[in-house]
Design a protein around this motif. Sequence first.
Motif, PDB file in Angstrom:
ATOM      1  N   UNK A 434       0.949  -1.073  -0.073  1.00 23.81           N
ATOM      2  CA  UNK A 434       0.074  -0.110   0.075  1.00 23.81           C
ATOM      3  C   UNK A 434       0.923   1.203   0.059  1.00 23.81           C
ATOM      4  N   UNK A 435       0.539   2.228  -0.759  1.00 22.02           N
ATOM      5  CA  UNK A 435       1.290   3.273  -0.982  1.00 22.02           C
ATOM      6  C   UNK A 435       0.565   4.492  -1.297  1.00 22.02           C
ATOM      7  N   UNK A 436       1.021   5.671  -1.243  1.00 21.08           N
ATOM      8  CA  UNK A 436       0.253   7.058  -1.449  1.00 21.08           C
ATOM      9  C   UNK A 436       0.834   8.029  -2.262  1.00 21.08           C
ATOM     10  N   UNK A 437       0.268   8.591  -3.096  1.00 17.42           N
ATOM     11  CA  UNK A 437       0.813   9.730  -3.851  1.00 17.42           C
ATOM     12  C   UNK A 437       0.163  10.881  -2.850  1.00 17.42           C
ATOM     13  N   UNK A 438       1.403  11.892  -2.741  1.00 18.60           N
ATOM     14  CA  UNK A 438       1.154  12.858  -1.725  1.00 18.60           C
ATOM     15  C   UNK A 438       1.822  14.214  -2.464  1.00 18.60           C
ATOM     16  N   UNK A 439       1.066  15.268  -2.426  1.00 17.55           N
ATOM     17  CA  UNK A 439       1.591  16.777  -2.839  1.00 17.55           C
ATOM     18  C   UNK A 439       1.445  17.670  -1.406  1.00 17.55           C
TER      19      UNK A 439
END
Length: 575
Positions: A434-439
Amino acid sequence: MSLSGPLERGPAADGRESKAADKRPALLIVVNPSGNRTRMPLASVPFTIGRHADNDLVLRDNRISRTHARIVREGDDYVIEDLKSRHGTWVNGDRVSRRALRNSDRIEFGFQDSYKITFTYEEHDLNRLLDQLQPPQRAPSNLGKLRALVEVARALQTSLSTDDVLTAVVDAALAVTGAERGFLMLRKDGDLDITVARDRRGSPLGRSELKVPMSVINRALRSRRELLSMNFDPLEEQGIRPETSIANLELRSVVCVPLVRVRTGSSEETAILSNVNETVGLLYMDSRQGAADLSAGNRELLQTLALEASTILENARLLEQERAKRRLEEELDIARQIQTGLLPPQLPSNGWFRAAGSSTPSHQVGGDYFDVRKLDENTWSAVIADVSGKGVSSALLAALLQGAFMLASHSPGAIESLMSRVNAYLYDRTKGEKYATVFYCTVEASGRLRWSNAGHCTPILLHPDGRLRTLRTTGLPLGMLESAAYQVETVDLEPGDKVILYTDGLTEAENAEGKFFGMDALKQMLRSLAAQSCADLHESISREVDVYTEGAVLSDDITLLVIEYRPEKPAASRQ
Protein backbone atom coordinates in the motif's frame (compact mmCIF):
# COMPACT_ATOMS: atom_id res chain seq x y z
CA MET A 1 -43.37 22.33 2.49
CA SER A 2 -43.95 21.43 -1.15
CA LEU A 3 -42.61 22.68 -4.43
CA SER A 4 -44.74 25.09 -6.39
CA GLY A 5 -46.53 23.92 -9.48
CA PRO A 6 -49.67 22.03 -10.50
CA LEU A 7 -50.42 18.78 -8.68
CA GLU A 8 -50.88 15.81 -11.00
CA ARG A 9 -53.23 13.16 -9.61
CA GLY A 10 -52.95 9.52 -10.63
CA PRO A 11 -56.14 7.45 -10.95
CA ALA A 12 -57.22 5.52 -7.84
CA ALA A 13 -56.47 1.81 -7.85
CA ASP A 14 -60.14 0.81 -8.08
CA GLY A 15 -61.86 4.16 -8.53
CA ARG A 16 -63.56 3.92 -5.13
CA GLU A 17 -60.69 4.10 -2.64
CA SER A 18 -61.75 6.21 0.35
CA LYS A 19 -59.85 8.97 2.07
CA ALA A 20 -60.07 7.00 5.30
CA ALA A 21 -58.07 4.20 3.70
CA ASP A 22 -55.37 6.71 2.73
CA LYS A 23 -54.72 7.44 6.40
CA ARG A 24 -53.14 4.04 6.93
CA PRO A 25 -49.34 3.83 7.18
CA ALA A 26 -47.78 3.80 3.71
CA LEU A 27 -44.71 1.99 2.45
CA LEU A 28 -42.63 1.51 -0.67
CA ILE A 29 -41.90 -1.90 -2.16
CA VAL A 30 -38.46 -1.45 -3.75
CA VAL A 31 -37.28 -3.92 -6.41
CA ASN A 32 -33.61 -3.56 -7.30
CA PRO A 33 -32.21 -4.37 -10.79
CA SER A 34 -31.47 -7.96 -9.63
CA GLY A 35 -35.12 -8.54 -8.71
CA ASN A 36 -34.72 -8.52 -4.92
CA ARG A 37 -37.59 -6.86 -3.00
CA THR A 38 -37.26 -4.59 0.04
CA ARG A 39 -40.02 -2.98 2.12
CA MET A 40 -39.37 0.65 3.04
CA PRO A 41 -41.96 2.22 5.41
CA LEU A 42 -42.59 5.95 4.97
CA ALA A 43 -41.87 6.52 8.65
CA SER A 44 -41.35 10.26 8.24
CA VAL A 45 -41.80 12.87 5.54
CA PRO A 46 -40.33 14.57 3.58
CA PHE A 47 -38.87 11.26 2.36
CA THR A 48 -36.05 11.76 -0.14
CA ILE A 49 -34.96 9.35 -2.88
CA GLY A 50 -31.68 9.43 -4.81
CA ARG A 51 -28.20 8.01 -5.20
CA HIS A 52 -26.52 10.19 -2.55
CA ALA A 53 -25.92 8.47 0.79
CA ASP A 54 -27.83 11.16 2.73
CA ASN A 55 -31.20 10.23 1.18
CA ASP A 56 -33.85 8.28 3.09
CA LEU A 57 -33.88 5.75 0.25
CA VAL A 58 -30.49 5.31 -1.43
CA LEU A 59 -30.63 3.88 -4.97
CA ARG A 60 -27.18 2.81 -6.13
CA ASP A 61 -27.50 3.68 -9.81
CA ASN A 62 -25.45 6.62 -11.08
CA ARG A 63 -28.05 7.38 -13.76
CA ILE A 64 -30.36 8.39 -10.92
CA SER A 65 -29.71 11.95 -9.71
CA ARG A 66 -28.05 12.65 -6.36
CA THR A 67 -31.37 13.76 -4.86
CA HIS A 68 -33.86 12.61 -7.46
CA ALA A 69 -37.30 12.94 -5.86
CA ARG A 70 -39.09 13.21 -2.56
CA ILE A 71 -42.42 12.20 -1.04
CA VAL A 72 -44.32 14.69 1.14
CA ARG A 73 -47.63 14.58 2.96
CA GLU A 74 -50.40 16.99 2.00
CA GLY A 75 -53.55 16.37 4.02
CA ASP A 76 -54.52 12.75 3.43
CA ASP A 77 -52.35 12.48 0.30
CA TYR A 78 -48.79 11.31 -0.15
CA VAL A 79 -47.33 13.40 -2.97
CA ILE A 80 -44.20 12.59 -4.97
CA GLU A 81 -42.18 15.52 -6.31
CA ASP A 82 -39.43 15.40 -8.91
CA LEU A 83 -36.43 17.47 -7.72
CA LYS A 84 -35.29 18.64 -11.16
CA SER A 85 -33.71 15.24 -11.90
CA ARG A 86 -31.95 14.77 -15.19
CA HIS A 87 -33.98 11.78 -16.41
CA GLY A 88 -37.26 12.47 -14.65
CA THR A 89 -39.60 10.74 -12.25
CA TRP A 90 -42.25 8.45 -13.75
CA VAL A 91 -45.52 7.24 -12.20
CA ASN A 92 -47.40 4.47 -13.99
CA GLY A 93 -45.46 5.24 -17.17
CA ASP A 94 -46.07 9.02 -17.13
CA ARG A 95 -43.34 11.57 -16.42
CA VAL A 96 -44.51 13.79 -13.57
CA SER A 97 -43.34 16.85 -11.68
CA ARG A 98 -45.80 16.34 -8.79
CA ARG A 99 -48.46 13.73 -8.29
CA ALA A 100 -50.62 12.43 -5.46
CA LEU A 101 -49.87 8.74 -5.04
CA ARG A 102 -52.55 6.07 -4.95
CA ASN A 103 -52.28 2.49 -3.80
CA SER A 104 -50.23 0.28 -6.18
CA ASP A 105 -48.79 3.25 -8.14
CA ARG A 106 -45.54 2.30 -9.90
CA ILE A 107 -42.61 4.73 -9.57
CA GLU A 108 -39.65 4.58 -11.98
CA PHE A 109 -36.68 6.77 -12.88
CA GLY A 110 -36.43 6.73 -16.66
CA PHE A 111 -34.68 3.37 -17.18
CA GLN A 112 -36.27 -0.05 -17.63
CA ASP A 113 -33.29 -1.85 -16.06
CA SER A 114 -33.11 0.34 -12.94
CA TYR A 115 -34.99 0.34 -9.64
CA LYS A 116 -38.77 -0.03 -9.62
CA ILE A 117 -40.89 1.11 -6.70
CA THR A 118 -44.51 0.38 -5.80
CA PHE A 119 -46.36 2.69 -3.42
CA THR A 120 -48.83 0.86 -1.20
CA TYR A 121 -50.52 0.93 2.20
CA GLU A 122 -49.61 -1.32 5.12
CA GLU A 123 -51.61 -4.55 5.17
CA HIS A 124 -53.66 -3.59 2.10
CA ASP A 125 -52.71 -6.65 0.09
CA LEU A 126 -52.82 -8.98 3.11
CA ASN A 127 -56.37 -7.93 4.05
CA ARG A 128 -57.52 -8.41 0.47
CA LEU A 129 -56.10 -11.94 0.39
CA LEU A 130 -57.49 -12.88 3.79
CA ASP A 131 -60.92 -11.87 2.53
CA GLN A 132 -60.62 -14.74 0.08
CA LEU A 133 -60.66 -17.16 3.00
CA GLN A 134 -64.06 -16.03 4.28
CA PRO A 135 -66.62 -18.88 3.95
CA PRO A 136 -68.37 -18.57 0.58
CA GLN A 137 -71.88 -19.68 -0.13
CA ARG A 138 -70.65 -23.11 -1.21
CA ALA A 139 -67.67 -25.11 -0.01
CA PRO A 140 -64.52 -24.25 -1.95
CA SER A 141 -62.55 -26.88 -3.83
CA ASN A 142 -59.07 -27.95 -2.76
CA LEU A 143 -57.72 -25.86 -5.60
CA GLY A 144 -59.47 -22.76 -4.28
CA LYS A 145 -58.23 -23.40 -0.74
CA LEU A 146 -54.67 -23.93 -1.90
CA ARG A 147 -54.67 -20.85 -4.10
CA ALA A 148 -55.88 -18.67 -1.22
CA LEU A 149 -53.46 -20.18 1.29
CA VAL A 150 -50.50 -19.79 -1.04
CA GLU A 151 -51.39 -16.15 -1.67
CA VAL A 152 -51.67 -15.59 2.08
CA ALA A 153 -48.27 -17.24 2.54
CA ARG A 154 -46.78 -14.87 -0.01
CA ALA A 155 -48.30 -11.87 1.69
CA LEU A 156 -47.25 -13.05 5.15
CA GLN A 157 -43.68 -13.24 3.98
CA THR A 158 -43.54 -9.49 3.66
CA SER A 159 -44.81 -8.80 7.17
CA LEU A 160 -44.17 -11.79 9.48
CA SER A 161 -41.38 -14.25 10.22
CA THR A 162 -40.37 -17.12 7.97
CA ASP A 163 -41.62 -19.61 10.58
CA ASP A 164 -45.11 -18.13 10.33
CA VAL A 165 -45.02 -18.50 6.56
CA LEU A 166 -43.82 -22.11 6.72
CA THR A 167 -46.53 -22.90 9.26
CA ALA A 168 -49.10 -21.64 6.75
CA VAL A 169 -47.52 -23.91 4.12
CA VAL A 170 -47.84 -26.99 6.38
CA ASP A 171 -51.47 -26.15 7.14
CA ALA A 172 -52.18 -25.83 3.42
CA ALA A 173 -50.50 -29.21 2.69
CA LEU A 174 -52.57 -30.94 5.37
CA ALA A 175 -55.74 -29.39 3.95
CA VAL A 176 -54.92 -30.63 0.45
CA THR A 177 -53.91 -34.21 1.31
CA GLY A 178 -56.19 -34.84 4.26
CA ALA A 179 -53.16 -36.11 6.22
CA GLU A 180 -53.27 -35.93 10.03
CA ARG A 181 -49.83 -34.58 10.87
CA GLY A 182 -47.29 -32.47 9.05
CA PHE A 183 -43.59 -31.80 9.64
CA LEU A 184 -41.46 -29.32 7.71
CA MET A 185 -37.75 -30.10 8.08
CA LEU A 186 -34.76 -28.08 6.93
CA ARG A 187 -31.13 -29.01 6.44
CA LYS A 188 -28.74 -27.94 9.19
CA ASP A 189 -25.11 -29.08 9.00
CA GLY A 190 -26.06 -31.89 6.63
CA ASP A 191 -28.88 -33.31 8.77
CA LEU A 192 -32.59 -32.58 8.93
CA ASP A 193 -34.02 -30.45 11.71
CA ILE A 194 -37.74 -30.10 12.42
CA THR A 195 -38.80 -26.48 11.91
CA VAL A 196 -42.61 -26.80 11.94
CA ALA A 197 -44.73 -29.65 13.39
CA ARG A 198 -48.54 -29.40 13.23
CA ASP A 199 -51.66 -31.55 13.20
CA ARG A 200 -54.58 -30.88 10.91
CA ARG A 201 -56.43 -29.03 13.70
CA GLY A 202 -53.59 -26.49 13.83
CA SER A 203 -52.12 -27.70 17.14
CA PRO A 204 -48.33 -27.82 17.51
CA LEU A 205 -46.64 -31.23 17.87
CA GLY A 206 -43.55 -32.27 19.79
CA ARG A 207 -40.48 -33.71 18.10
CA SER A 208 -41.22 -37.13 19.59
CA GLU A 209 -44.43 -37.32 17.54
CA LEU A 210 -42.36 -38.12 14.45
CA LYS A 211 -42.21 -41.93 14.50
CA VAL A 212 -40.42 -42.70 11.24
CA PRO A 213 -36.65 -42.92 11.90
CA MET A 214 -34.84 -39.77 10.85
CA SER A 215 -32.18 -41.93 9.19
CA VAL A 216 -34.78 -43.17 6.71
CA ILE A 217 -35.94 -39.66 5.92
CA ASN A 218 -32.36 -38.43 5.57
CA ARG A 219 -31.58 -41.27 3.19
CA ALA A 220 -34.64 -40.48 1.10
CA LEU A 221 -33.66 -36.83 0.99
CA ARG A 222 -30.09 -37.59 -0.11
CA SER A 223 -31.38 -39.82 -2.89
CA ARG A 224 -33.99 -37.23 -3.86
CA ARG A 225 -36.63 -39.97 -3.67
CA GLU A 226 -40.19 -38.66 -3.59
CA LEU A 227 -42.03 -40.83 -1.02
CA LEU A 228 -45.44 -39.99 -2.38
CA SER A 229 -46.44 -43.67 -2.68
CA MET A 230 -45.02 -44.98 0.58
CA ASN A 231 -48.34 -46.38 1.80
CA PHE A 232 -47.50 -49.63 3.64
CA ASP A 233 -44.10 -49.92 1.91
CA PRO A 234 -41.89 -52.13 4.14
CA LEU A 235 -38.88 -50.23 5.40
CA GLU A 236 -36.95 -53.52 5.63
CA GLU A 237 -36.09 -53.05 1.95
CA GLN A 238 -34.07 -49.99 2.98
CA GLY A 239 -32.13 -51.89 5.66
CA ILE A 240 -34.38 -50.85 8.57
CA ARG A 241 -35.47 -53.35 11.23
CA PRO A 242 -38.90 -54.96 10.62
CA GLU A 243 -40.34 -53.58 13.84
CA THR A 244 -39.93 -50.07 12.47
CA SER A 245 -41.95 -50.62 9.30
CA ILE A 246 -44.83 -48.29 8.53
CA ALA A 247 -47.30 -50.98 9.56
CA ASN A 248 -45.62 -51.55 12.90
CA LEU A 249 -45.57 -47.80 13.49
CA GLU A 250 -49.34 -47.86 13.03
CA LEU A 251 -49.20 -45.50 10.08
CA ARG A 252 -51.63 -45.91 7.19
CA SER A 253 -49.66 -43.62 4.88
CA VAL A 254 -46.63 -41.36 4.62
CA VAL A 255 -46.30 -38.46 2.18
CA CYS A 256 -42.91 -36.86 1.75
CA VAL A 257 -41.88 -34.15 -0.75
CA PRO A 258 -38.34 -32.73 -1.08
CA LEU A 259 -37.85 -28.97 -0.89
CA VAL A 260 -35.30 -27.96 -3.52
CA ARG A 261 -33.26 -24.79 -3.63
CA VAL A 262 -34.61 -22.34 -6.16
CA ARG A 263 -33.03 -19.31 -7.71
CA THR A 264 -35.39 -16.36 -7.90
CA GLY A 265 -34.65 -13.71 -10.49
CA SER A 266 -36.14 -10.72 -12.18
CA SER A 267 -38.04 -12.80 -14.74
CA GLU A 268 -41.42 -14.39 -14.24
CA GLU A 269 -39.94 -17.88 -14.00
CA THR A 270 -38.23 -19.46 -11.02
CA ALA A 271 -35.25 -21.69 -11.75
CA ILE A 272 -35.10 -25.02 -9.87
CA LEU A 273 -31.62 -26.26 -9.05
CA SER A 274 -31.53 -30.02 -9.53
CA ASN A 275 -28.22 -30.82 -7.85
CA VAL A 276 -28.77 -33.16 -4.89
CA ASN A 277 -26.69 -30.84 -2.70
CA GLU A 278 -29.22 -28.11 -3.38
CA THR A 279 -32.02 -29.98 -1.56
CA VAL A 280 -32.84 -27.72 1.40
CA GLY A 281 -35.42 -29.73 3.28
CA LEU A 282 -38.47 -31.93 3.32
CA LEU A 283 -42.23 -31.62 3.71
CA TYR A 284 -43.38 -34.78 5.54
CA MET A 285 -46.98 -35.85 6.38
CA ASP A 286 -48.45 -39.06 7.75
CA SER A 287 -51.79 -40.51 8.84
CA ARG A 288 -52.87 -43.22 11.28
CA GLN A 289 -56.58 -43.35 10.48
CA GLY A 290 -56.75 -43.25 6.71
CA ALA A 291 -54.65 -42.93 3.57
CA ALA A 292 -53.73 -39.51 2.31
CA ASP A 293 -55.51 -38.30 -0.79
CA LEU A 294 -52.85 -38.44 -3.46
CA SER A 295 -54.99 -38.26 -6.55
CA ALA A 296 -53.32 -36.79 -9.61
CA GLY A 297 -54.67 -33.32 -8.98
CA ASN A 298 -53.63 -33.30 -5.33
CA ARG A 299 -50.13 -34.55 -6.17
CA GLU A 300 -49.68 -31.61 -8.51
CA LEU A 301 -50.99 -29.19 -5.90
CA LEU A 302 -48.73 -30.66 -3.25
CA GLN A 303 -45.68 -30.36 -5.46
CA THR A 304 -46.68 -26.78 -6.26
CA LEU A 305 -46.94 -26.07 -2.55
CA ALA A 306 -43.48 -27.59 -1.98
CA LEU A 307 -42.11 -25.29 -4.68
CA GLU A 308 -43.81 -22.36 -2.94
CA ALA A 309 -42.15 -23.32 0.37
CA SER A 310 -38.80 -23.59 -1.42
CA THR A 311 -39.28 -20.14 -2.90
CA ILE A 312 -40.16 -18.72 0.52
CA LEU A 313 -36.97 -20.22 1.99
CA GLU A 314 -34.88 -18.77 -0.83
CA ASN A 315 -36.46 -15.36 -0.35
CA ALA A 316 -35.77 -15.59 3.39
CA ARG A 317 -32.13 -16.38 2.61
CA LEU A 318 -31.91 -13.43 0.24
CA LEU A 319 -33.59 -11.23 2.83
CA GLU A 320 -31.01 -12.20 5.44
CA GLN A 321 -28.25 -11.42 2.94
CA GLU A 322 -29.89 -8.05 2.29
CA ARG A 323 -30.08 -7.37 6.03
CA ALA A 324 -26.40 -8.28 6.45
CA LYS A 325 -25.55 -6.02 3.51
CA ARG A 326 -27.61 -3.23 5.05
CA ARG A 327 -25.83 -3.61 8.40
CA LEU A 328 -22.50 -3.39 6.58
CA GLU A 329 -23.68 -0.32 4.69
CA GLU A 330 -24.77 1.29 7.95
CA GLU A 331 -21.31 0.67 9.42
CA LEU A 332 -19.69 2.04 6.27
CA ASP A 333 -21.98 5.06 6.48
CA ILE A 334 -20.70 5.72 9.99
CA ALA A 335 -17.15 5.39 8.67
CA ARG A 336 -18.02 7.82 5.87
CA GLN A 337 -19.34 10.34 8.38
CA ILE A 338 -16.15 10.00 10.45
CA GLN A 339 -14.00 10.38 7.36
CA THR A 340 -15.97 13.44 6.28
CA GLY A 341 -15.47 14.87 9.75
CA LEU A 342 -11.71 14.56 9.30
CA LEU A 343 -11.78 17.00 6.39
CA PRO A 344 -11.21 20.65 7.30
CA PRO A 345 -14.52 22.00 8.69
CA GLN A 346 -13.87 25.47 7.30
CA LEU A 347 -11.49 26.78 4.66
CA PRO A 348 -10.13 30.35 4.58
CA SER A 349 -12.33 32.52 2.34
CA ASN A 350 -10.76 35.93 2.90
CA GLY A 351 -7.32 37.38 3.57
CA TRP A 352 -4.15 36.82 1.64
CA PHE A 353 -4.57 33.01 1.53
CA ARG A 354 -7.85 31.41 0.40
CA ALA A 355 -8.92 27.87 -0.41
CA ALA A 356 -11.89 25.79 -1.60
CA GLY A 357 -11.98 21.99 -1.71
CA SER A 358 -14.08 18.81 -1.74
CA SER A 359 -13.68 15.04 -1.79
CA THR A 360 -16.22 12.60 -3.29
CA PRO A 361 -15.59 8.88 -2.66
CA SER A 362 -16.57 6.36 -5.33
CA HIS A 363 -17.59 3.98 -2.52
CA GLN A 364 -18.92 4.65 0.97
CA VAL A 365 -15.40 5.50 2.12
CA GLY A 366 -12.44 6.50 0.00
CA GLY A 367 -8.66 6.72 -0.03
CA ASP A 368 -8.38 10.40 -0.98
CA TYR A 369 -7.57 13.08 1.56
CA PHE A 370 -6.85 16.81 1.63
CA ASP A 371 -6.19 19.35 4.36
CA VAL A 372 -5.37 23.03 4.78
CA ARG A 373 -3.80 24.32 7.98
CA LYS A 374 -2.57 27.65 9.30
CA LEU A 375 0.98 27.18 10.60
CA ASP A 376 1.43 30.76 11.82
CA GLU A 377 0.32 34.28 10.91
CA ASN A 378 2.48 34.29 7.80
CA THR A 379 2.32 30.66 6.65
CA TRP A 380 -0.34 28.19 5.50
CA SER A 381 0.13 24.58 4.48
CA ALA A 382 -1.88 22.40 2.07
CA VAL A 383 -1.72 18.68 1.36
CA ILE A 384 -3.55 16.30 -0.96
CA ALA A 385 -3.11 12.51 -1.02
CA ASP A 386 -4.41 9.49 -2.92
CA VAL A 387 -3.90 6.08 -1.30
CA SER A 388 -3.61 3.09 -3.64
CA GLY A 389 -6.70 0.88 -3.79
CA LYS A 390 -10.19 1.60 -2.48
CA GLY A 391 -12.36 0.86 0.49
CA VAL A 392 -11.83 0.74 4.24
CA SER A 393 -8.10 -0.10 4.23
CA SER A 394 -7.33 2.88 1.99
CA ALA A 395 -9.53 5.13 4.15
CA LEU A 396 -7.65 4.07 7.30
CA LEU A 397 -4.32 4.81 5.65
CA ALA A 398 -5.60 8.21 4.52
CA ALA A 399 -6.55 9.01 8.12
CA LEU A 400 -3.07 7.95 9.23
CA LEU A 401 -1.51 10.34 6.72
CA GLN A 402 -3.63 13.18 8.03
CA GLY A 403 -2.25 12.64 11.54
CA ALA A 404 1.29 12.57 10.21
CA PHE A 405 1.01 15.84 8.30
CA MET A 406 -0.56 17.65 11.25
CA LEU A 407 2.93 17.63 12.79
CA ALA A 408 4.50 19.35 9.79
CA SER A 409 6.71 22.42 9.94
CA HIS A 410 7.10 24.96 7.16
CA SER A 411 10.84 25.19 6.80
CA PRO A 412 12.35 23.66 3.62
CA GLY A 413 14.39 21.12 5.55
CA ALA A 414 11.38 20.10 7.64
CA ILE A 415 9.33 19.33 4.51
CA GLU A 416 11.98 16.99 3.13
CA SER A 417 12.43 15.33 6.53
CA LEU A 418 8.68 14.94 6.99
CA MET A 419 8.21 13.23 3.61
CA SER A 420 11.09 10.83 4.32
CA ARG A 421 9.76 9.91 7.79
CA VAL A 422 6.24 9.23 6.54
CA ASN A 423 7.64 7.17 3.66
CA ALA A 424 9.69 5.00 6.04
CA TYR A 425 6.71 4.61 8.38
CA LEU A 426 4.35 3.43 5.62
CA TYR A 427 6.88 1.08 4.06
CA ASP A 428 7.70 -0.50 7.41
CA ARG A 429 4.04 -1.46 7.88
CA THR A 430 2.88 -2.21 4.32
CA LYS A 431 6.11 -3.46 2.68
CA GLY A 432 5.20 -1.57 -0.49
CA GLU A 433 1.80 -3.25 -0.90
CA LYS A 434 0.00 0.00 0.00
CA TYR A 435 1.37 3.40 -0.91
CA ALA A 436 0.14 6.94 -1.36
CA THR A 437 0.81 9.74 -3.81
CA VAL A 438 1.13 13.01 -1.87
CA PHE A 439 1.59 16.67 -2.71
CA TYR A 440 2.54 18.85 0.26
CA CYS A 441 3.23 22.58 0.13
CA THR A 442 3.52 25.72 2.24
CA VAL A 443 2.57 29.24 1.17
CA GLU A 444 4.05 32.29 2.87
CA ALA A 445 2.59 35.80 3.02
CA SER A 446 5.43 36.91 0.76
CA GLY A 447 4.08 34.60 -1.96
CA ARG A 448 6.82 31.99 -1.58
CA LEU A 449 5.44 28.52 -2.40
CA ARG A 450 7.52 25.50 -1.34
CA TRP A 451 6.44 22.01 -2.33
CA SER A 452 7.36 18.35 -2.51
CA ASN A 453 5.47 16.06 -4.89
CA ALA A 454 5.59 12.33 -4.04
CA GLY A 455 4.34 10.84 -7.31
CA HIS A 456 1.07 12.78 -7.23
CA CYS A 457 -0.82 14.21 -10.20
CA THR A 458 1.03 17.38 -11.20
CA PRO A 459 -0.80 20.39 -9.72
CA ILE A 460 -1.43 23.31 -12.03
CA LEU A 461 -0.34 26.87 -11.23
CA LEU A 462 -2.88 29.18 -12.88
CA HIS A 463 -2.03 32.85 -13.47
CA PRO A 464 -4.85 35.43 -13.76
CA ASP A 465 -4.03 35.93 -17.48
CA GLY A 466 -4.61 32.21 -18.21
CA ARG A 467 -0.97 31.09 -18.29
CA LEU A 468 -0.43 27.59 -16.85
CA ARG A 469 2.51 25.90 -15.17
CA THR A 470 2.69 22.38 -13.74
CA LEU A 471 4.43 21.60 -10.44
CA ARG A 472 6.48 18.54 -11.29
CA THR A 473 7.02 15.33 -9.34
CA THR A 474 10.02 15.41 -6.99
CA GLY A 475 9.95 11.85 -5.58
CA LEU A 476 8.32 8.41 -5.54
CA PRO A 477 4.96 7.74 -3.84
CA LEU A 478 5.20 7.40 -0.07
CA GLY A 479 5.54 3.80 1.11
CA MET A 480 6.65 2.37 -2.23
CA LEU A 481 10.41 2.03 -1.50
CA GLU A 482 12.14 1.93 1.87
CA SER A 483 14.69 4.61 1.03
CA ALA A 484 13.60 7.43 -1.23
CA ALA A 485 14.62 11.07 -1.54
CA TYR A 486 12.09 13.91 -1.65
CA GLN A 487 13.32 17.22 -3.00
CA VAL A 488 11.70 20.52 -2.09
CA GLU A 489 11.18 23.08 -4.84
CA THR A 490 10.19 26.75 -4.71
CA VAL A 491 8.19 29.17 -6.82
CA ASP A 492 7.13 32.75 -6.14
CA LEU A 493 3.41 33.38 -6.55
CA GLU A 494 1.97 36.53 -8.06
CA PRO A 495 -1.19 38.25 -6.76
CA GLY A 496 -4.25 36.36 -8.01
CA ASP A 497 -2.35 33.14 -8.71
CA LYS A 498 -4.20 29.91 -7.97
CA VAL A 499 -2.88 26.36 -7.54
CA ILE A 500 -5.23 23.54 -8.55
CA LEU A 501 -4.60 20.28 -6.66
CA TYR A 502 -6.54 17.16 -7.66
CA THR A 503 -6.46 13.37 -7.67
CA ASP A 504 -6.51 11.25 -10.83
CA GLY A 505 -10.17 10.44 -10.21
CA LEU A 506 -10.95 13.90 -11.64
CA THR A 507 -9.10 13.65 -14.95
CA GLU A 508 -10.06 9.95 -15.29
CA ALA A 509 -13.75 10.51 -14.53
CA GLU A 510 -15.72 8.62 -17.18
CA ASN A 511 -18.93 9.52 -18.94
CA ALA A 512 -21.63 7.04 -19.96
CA GLU A 513 -19.56 6.09 -23.03
CA GLY A 514 -16.47 5.28 -20.93
CA LYS A 515 -14.42 8.30 -22.09
CA PHE A 516 -12.18 10.18 -19.64
CA PHE A 517 -12.73 13.82 -18.73
CA GLY A 518 -9.01 14.29 -19.45
CA MET A 519 -6.23 16.74 -18.71
CA ASP A 520 -6.77 18.70 -21.93
CA ALA A 521 -10.37 19.49 -20.97
CA LEU A 522 -9.24 20.58 -17.50
CA LYS A 523 -6.54 22.90 -18.85
CA GLN A 524 -8.86 24.41 -21.44
CA MET A 525 -11.42 25.08 -18.74
CA LEU A 526 -8.81 26.69 -16.46
CA ARG A 527 -7.63 29.05 -19.20
CA SER A 528 -11.18 30.24 -19.83
CA LEU A 529 -11.95 30.72 -16.12
CA ALA A 530 -8.60 32.10 -14.95
CA ALA A 531 -10.15 35.30 -13.56
CA GLN A 532 -12.52 33.46 -11.20
CA SER A 533 -11.89 33.28 -7.46
CA CYS A 534 -10.79 29.97 -5.96
CA ALA A 535 -14.32 29.29 -4.65
CA ASP A 536 -15.95 30.00 -8.01
CA LEU A 537 -13.31 28.03 -9.89
CA HIS A 538 -13.76 25.04 -7.56
CA GLU A 539 -17.54 25.17 -8.09
CA SER A 540 -17.17 25.44 -11.88
CA ILE A 541 -14.81 22.45 -12.14
CA SER A 542 -16.95 20.31 -9.81
CA ARG A 543 -20.12 21.14 -11.74
CA GLU A 544 -18.51 20.40 -15.10
CA VAL A 545 -17.21 17.00 -13.94
CA ASP A 546 -20.58 16.16 -12.38
CA VAL A 547 -22.39 16.94 -15.65
CA TYR A 548 -19.79 14.96 -17.61
CA THR A 549 -20.14 11.83 -15.44
CA GLU A 550 -23.95 11.89 -15.07
CA GLY A 551 -25.22 8.40 -15.86
CA ALA A 552 -21.88 6.65 -15.25
CA VAL A 553 -20.57 4.94 -12.12
CA LEU A 554 -17.57 6.67 -10.52
CA SER A 555 -14.59 4.35 -10.82
CA ASP A 556 -12.36 6.33 -8.45
CA ASP A 557 -12.54 8.95 -5.70
CA ILE A 558 -12.56 12.56 -6.89
CA THR A 559 -10.79 15.17 -4.76
CA LEU A 560 -10.23 18.80 -5.76
CA LEU A 561 -8.52 21.59 -3.83
CA VAL A 562 -7.95 25.13 -5.16
CA ILE A 563 -5.73 27.54 -3.20
CA GLU A 564 -5.34 31.23 -4.04
CA TYR A 565 -2.76 33.90 -3.19
CA ARG A 566 -4.53 37.27 -2.68
CA PRO A 567 -2.23 39.73 -0.87
CA GLU A 568 -3.91 42.92 0.32
CA LYS A 569 -0.77 44.90 -0.46
CA PRO A 570 2.38 44.26 -2.53
CA ALA A 571 4.41 41.34 -1.21
CA ALA A 572 7.57 42.00 0.77
CA SER A 573 10.91 41.28 -0.85
CA ARG A 574 11.57 37.55 -1.12
CA GLN A 575 14.73 36.03 0.21
